[in-house]
Design an enzyme around this catalytic site. Structure first.
Site, PDB file in Angstrom:
ATOM      1  CG  HIS A 162      -1.956  -1.019   1.230  1.00 18.43           C
ATOM      2  ND1 HIS A 162      -3.071  -0.936   2.040  1.00 18.43           N
ATOM      3  CD2 HIS A 162      -2.105  -2.167   0.526  1.00 18.43           C
ATOM      4  CE1 HIS A 162      -3.853  -1.971   1.840  1.00 18.43           C
ATOM      5  NE2 HIS A 162      -3.284  -2.741   0.926  1.00 18.43           N
ATOM      6  CB  CYS A 188      -6.519  -0.416   5.343  1.00 12.54           C
ATOM      7  SG  CYS A 188      -4.803  -0.992   5.217  1.00 12.54           S
ATOM      8  CB  CYS A 203      -1.985   1.740   6.097  1.00 15.81           C
ATOM      9  SG  CYS A 203      -1.627   0.836   4.574  1.00 15.81           S
ATOM     10  CD  GLU A 237      -2.053   4.154   3.164  1.00 15.64           C
ATOM     11  OE1 GLU A 237      -3.228   4.323   3.531  1.00 15.64           O
ATOM     12  OE2 GLU A 237      -1.732   3.367   2.238  1.00 15.64           O
TER      13      GLU A 237
END
Length: 161
Positions: free
Chosen positions: A56, A86, A89, A58
């Site tokens: 991801h 999420c 993250c 992040e």
């Protein structure tokens, strides 16, 4: 009132998100800045490209910044991300001791900074980053909505304001 620097850094995160979209990745971008606003890292979703469910935006931004400063703690930093982080993250940001998370659009299906879960406000955890919501919210929401709408119709393209 949202600080102008938050807007400028979110625009950089949006540019990262567009890179993801161009690769047919979910268009999420992230930028990590230090307390002076200096950019430590920038990244975009690469889950498909890297065959990595943890890739991801992040997570990639946190990894790059940790490597840059030579420390797994990212004290006095701000993470800018186009979509609410999420669970994974947000958990990583908490573990890294990120001071503040600024995001654009909420994510009611996966969000862990107030939408579905609220990890930063969980008193059982030992670190509680400040959360700033809604920076460039419209642009962030439109970018991801257009992506998924186009995916359903098979005609993805990024529409810019």
């Amino acid at each position: 009132m949202i600080h102008e620097n938050h807007i400028n850094l979110m625009k950089l995160a949006l540019a990262e998100a567009q890179k993801a979209g161009e690769l047919q990745e979910v268009p999420v971008g992230a930028v990590l800045a230090d307390e002076n606003g200096e950019i430590l890292s920038a990244a975009f979703n690469q889950v498909i490209s890297l065959s990595d469910p943890t890739a991801h935006a992040e997570i990639l931004a946190l990894r790059k910044a940790c490597q840059k400063i030579g420390n797994y703690r990212l004290l006095n930093t701000t993470l800018y991300v186009t979509i609410e982080p999420c669970i994974m993250c947000m958990g990583a940001a908490i573990h890294a001791r990120v001071s503040r998370v600024v995001f654009g659009a909420a994510d009611p299906k996966w969000g862990a900074a107030g939408s579905l879960y609220d990890l930063p406000d969980d008193s059982r955890l030992n670190h509680h980053p400040e959360i700033i919501r809604g920076v460039c919210e419209s642009e962030c929401r439109i970018l991801i909505q257009n992506f998924f709408r186009a995916k359903r119709t098979g005609l993805y393209r990024i529409i810019q304001d």
